[in-house]
Design a protein around this motif. Structure first.
Motif, PDB file in Angstrom:
ATOM      1  N   GLY A   1      -1.463   3.198  -4.154  1.00  0.00           N
ATOM      2  CA  GLY A   1      -2.883   3.397  -3.867  1.00  0.00           C
ATOM      3  C   GLY A   1      -3.801   2.683  -4.844  1.00  0.00           C
TER       4      GLY A   1
ATOM      5  N   ASN B   1       3.654   2.857   6.925  1.00  0.00           N
ATOM      6  CA  ASN B   1       3.770   4.321   6.872  1.00  0.00           C
ATOM      7  C   ASN B   1       3.941   4.886   8.287  1.00  0.00           C
TER       8      ASN B   1
ATOM      9  N   THR C   1      -6.813   1.834   0.072  1.00  0.00           N
ATOM     10  CA  THR C   1      -7.205   2.446  -1.203  1.00  0.00           C
ATOM     11  C   THR C   1      -6.691   3.883  -1.308  1.00  0.00           C
ATOM     12  N   ASN C   2      -5.902   4.302  -0.341  1.00  0.00           N
ATOM     13  CA  ASN C   2      -5.395   5.676  -0.398  1.00  0.00           C
ATOM     14  C   ASN C   2      -3.867   5.745  -0.382  1.00  0.00           C
ATOM     15  N   GLY C   3      -3.228   4.624  -0.686  1.00  0.00           N
ATOM     16  CA  GLY C   3      -1.766   4.634  -0.784  1.00  0.00           C
ATOM     17  C   GLY C   3      -1.040   4.472   0.538  1.00  0.00           C
ATOM     18  N   LEU C   4      -1.772   4.417   1.621  1.00  0.00           N
ATOM     19  CA  LEU C   4      -1.119   4.260   2.921  1.00  0.00           C
ATOM     20  C   LEU C   4      -1.041   2.788   3.302  1.00  0.00           C
TER      21      LEU C   4
ATOM     22  N   GLY D   1       0.808  -1.220   0.000  1.00  0.00           N
ATOM     23  CA  GLY D   1       0.000   0.000   0.000  1.00  0.00           C
ATOM     24  C   GLY D   1       0.828   1.250   0.000  1.00  0.00           C
ATOM     25  N   GLU D   2       2.060   1.187   0.537  1.00  0.00           N
ATOM     26  CA  GLU D   2       2.902   2.384   0.554  1.00  0.00           C
ATOM     27  C   GLU D   2       3.168   2.820  -0.887  1.00  0.00           C
ATOM     28  N   GLY D   3       2.582   3.897  -1.269  1.00  0.00           N
ATOM     29  CA  GLY D   3       2.827   4.412  -2.612  1.00  0.00           C
ATOM     30  C   GLY D   3       2.106   3.661  -3.705  1.00  0.00           C
TER      31      GLY D   3
END
Lengths: 358, 167
Positions: free
Chosen positions: B60, B75, B68-71, B56-58
């Motif tokens: 998204g 993080n 679903t938000n890149g986190l 998920g890091e980067g």
């Protein structure tokens, strides 16, 4: 081995500072006597005398012609290429916070990691928001800005990675401190794989980072003709001391940087990357960390050299807790005071709210 | 009357039990104790948890269960720090009750990372719990404790993370 004997080792075997940099109680008492009340006013005090902040040569600097000023400091927005991302709002909130300062700061320094994945679109999104600042701004790179295209997009948008300016009698330096030795060519990593590794804080295959030889040469040349009694403000993404190297809370060539800057009476080093309130003092160099506008990082499992200078425990349910802006005010005597301007004031202890003397 | 019925039922159960044991004993195979192999099985779960932790890091939108938000978890929690497996179950304000680490993991996934989350007995949830617990190994049990530092120093390379792009 001889060198090792001169180091002060903390329980985790991590070197905090050199013996020659250690400030003794006698030094402390002498300096406070000379520095008089000016040093004491806004300073924050750790429990022991040896942990006191604000040991710059304030008395000697009092004769210099310095016109007081304030810089705002923003950092670590970690913007994603996702529309209406939560971090966009916090980045803009920090920009608005600076624009609403009275009086306005002379300049804003952005201390790295505008983007998260090194995409030009992320950097452009950040630049568009920074362009809304009412005053000039300067930027230094963070590792998240850099390792997709090795700084190509960043340079095209923000210019030189190492720069210096003279402002109101103070010499201000910004440096790229996130240069890593090539770990990607051997294994044949793609740019995306290289970036993917670097964006993990605990990436253990990336290695330590720093300004590298080219940066050290640039710095030597830059400060060669600057007089020792000129106050220095030094911006780098990573701290100039070994805080927690596993998370790159360190700069590999910090000892060499400190040597180059040793001739100055007072160096105020401000860094990004750590997403937290933290302070250290090594000889003539005060080093202070900054809050992000994305997420906070836990304190690593090492003793803080100044345990009173930290943020309070944060609420994960409050997405803005522990984040915000900062400003650094330089007084006529050449001393600086760093203020944290959090979105949520409860994040910062009362003592730190009064400012940290640099 | 009730006692007699109970005694009769107990005797029959015992007989049945012995019969089942006699029939099944010769064919029932039990794996020999092997601490190393058991530990390897745990480490497989830890490795899967490590992979999920850094997903998920980067990246998204690619992992709807997790983010679903890149986190990603890492993080905010590098090396599984500030997860405090030694402190659960505890009252957690965000959960509004005495909850477990698994519930908090899902809270983070759903609230912070905008993901769907995992069933508490899923392979994924257990793997993430295994990773967080392994990374905090050695911490003293301390129910209810809240602190913001990682409990111990990871020297050298620590757990060999399998860094491969945005895993």
């Amino acid at each position: 081995m001889e060198d090792d004997d001169k180091k002060i080792i903390v329980p985790d075997k991590k070197i905090i500072f050199d013996e020659k940099d250690k400030i003794t109680r006698r030094d402390f008492l002498g300096l406070t006597a000379k520095g008089a009340a000016a040093t004491m006013i806004a300073g924050v005090f750790a429990p022991s005398a040896g942990s006191m902040i604000g040991l710059g040569s304030v008395a000697e600097a009092a004769t210099k012609k310095i016109k007081p000023f304030t810089f705002a400091v923003l950092t670590d927005g970690h913007l994603y290429d996702i529309k209406d991302h939560r971090f966009d709002g916090m980045f803009m909130d920090a920009v608005n916070m600076v624009n609403n300062m009275k009086p306005l700061p002379d300049m804003v320094i952005y201390a790295g990691d505008i983007g998260q994945s090194g995409l030009k679109s992320e950097l452009l999104k950040g630049k568009a928001m920074l362009d809304k600042l009412k005053m000039p701004y300067k930027v230094i790179p963070g590792e998240h800005d850099w390792y997709l295209d090795m700084g190509k997009a960043w340079r095209s948008l923000f210019g030189d990675e190492n720069w210096s300016i003279n402002h109101n009698g103070v010499h201000v330096i910004g440096m790229n401190s996130i240069k890593i030795a090539d770990f990607w060519t051997g294994p044949g990593l793609t740019p995306e794989q290289r970036m993917g590794r670097v964006l993990e804080l605990e990436c253990n295959s990336c290695g330590p980072w720093g300004v590298e030889e080219e940066g050290l040469e640039w710095l030597k040349k830059d400060v060669k003709k600057v007089k020792p009694d000129t106050p220095i403000i030094f911006f780098s993404h990573s701290p100039l001391w070994d805080y927690y190297p596993r998370w790159n809370f360190a700069t590999k060539d910090a000892p060499e940087i400190r040597d180059i800057l040793r001739k100055f009476d007072n160096v105020m080093a401000v860094h990004g990357h750590v997403h937290q309130v933290v302070f250290n003092k090594i000889g003539n160099i005060s080093s202070i960390g900054t809050s992000s506008t994305s997420w906070p990082w836990p304190y690593p499992p090492v003793d803080l050299p100044y345990p009173n200078i930290r943020h309070n425990r944060l609420d994960p349910g409050d997405f803005k807790d522990g984040m915000g802006s900062h400003h650094l005010s330089v007084a006529e005597d050449g001393s600086g005071t760093m203020f944290y301007d959090p979105f949520n004031p409860s994040a910062i202890p009362e003592a730190v709210k009064r400012g940290v003397k640099l | 009357m009730k006692y007699k019925l109970f005694a009769k039922a107990s005797a029959m159960s015992m007989l049945l039990g012995i019969l089942i044991f006699v029939i099944s004993a010769p064919t029932q195979s039990k794996e020999p104790l092997d601490d190393a192999a058991d530990f390897d099985r745990l480490m497989e779960a830890v490795a899967y948890g490590d992979q999920l932790w850094h997903t998920g890091e980067g990246a998204g939108g690619k992992h709807p269960e997790l983010s679903t938000n890149g986190l990603g978890c890492a993080n905010c929690h590098p090396d599984g720090s500030a997860t405090q497996p030694e402190s659960w179950p505890k009252y957690q304000t965000n959960l509004g009750k005495v909850g477990t680490l698994r519930e908090m993991i899902n809270w983070c996934i759903q609230v912070v990372q905008n993901g769907k989350g995992y069933a508490y007995d899923s392979k994924e949830m257990i793997a993430m719990e295994a990773y967080a617990t392994y990374m905090n190994r050695g911490a003293k049990l301390d129910p209810g404790m809240n602190k913001q530092t990682a409990p111990f120093v990871i020297s050298g390379p620590g757990y060999p993370t399998n860094n491969e792009g945005n895993r």
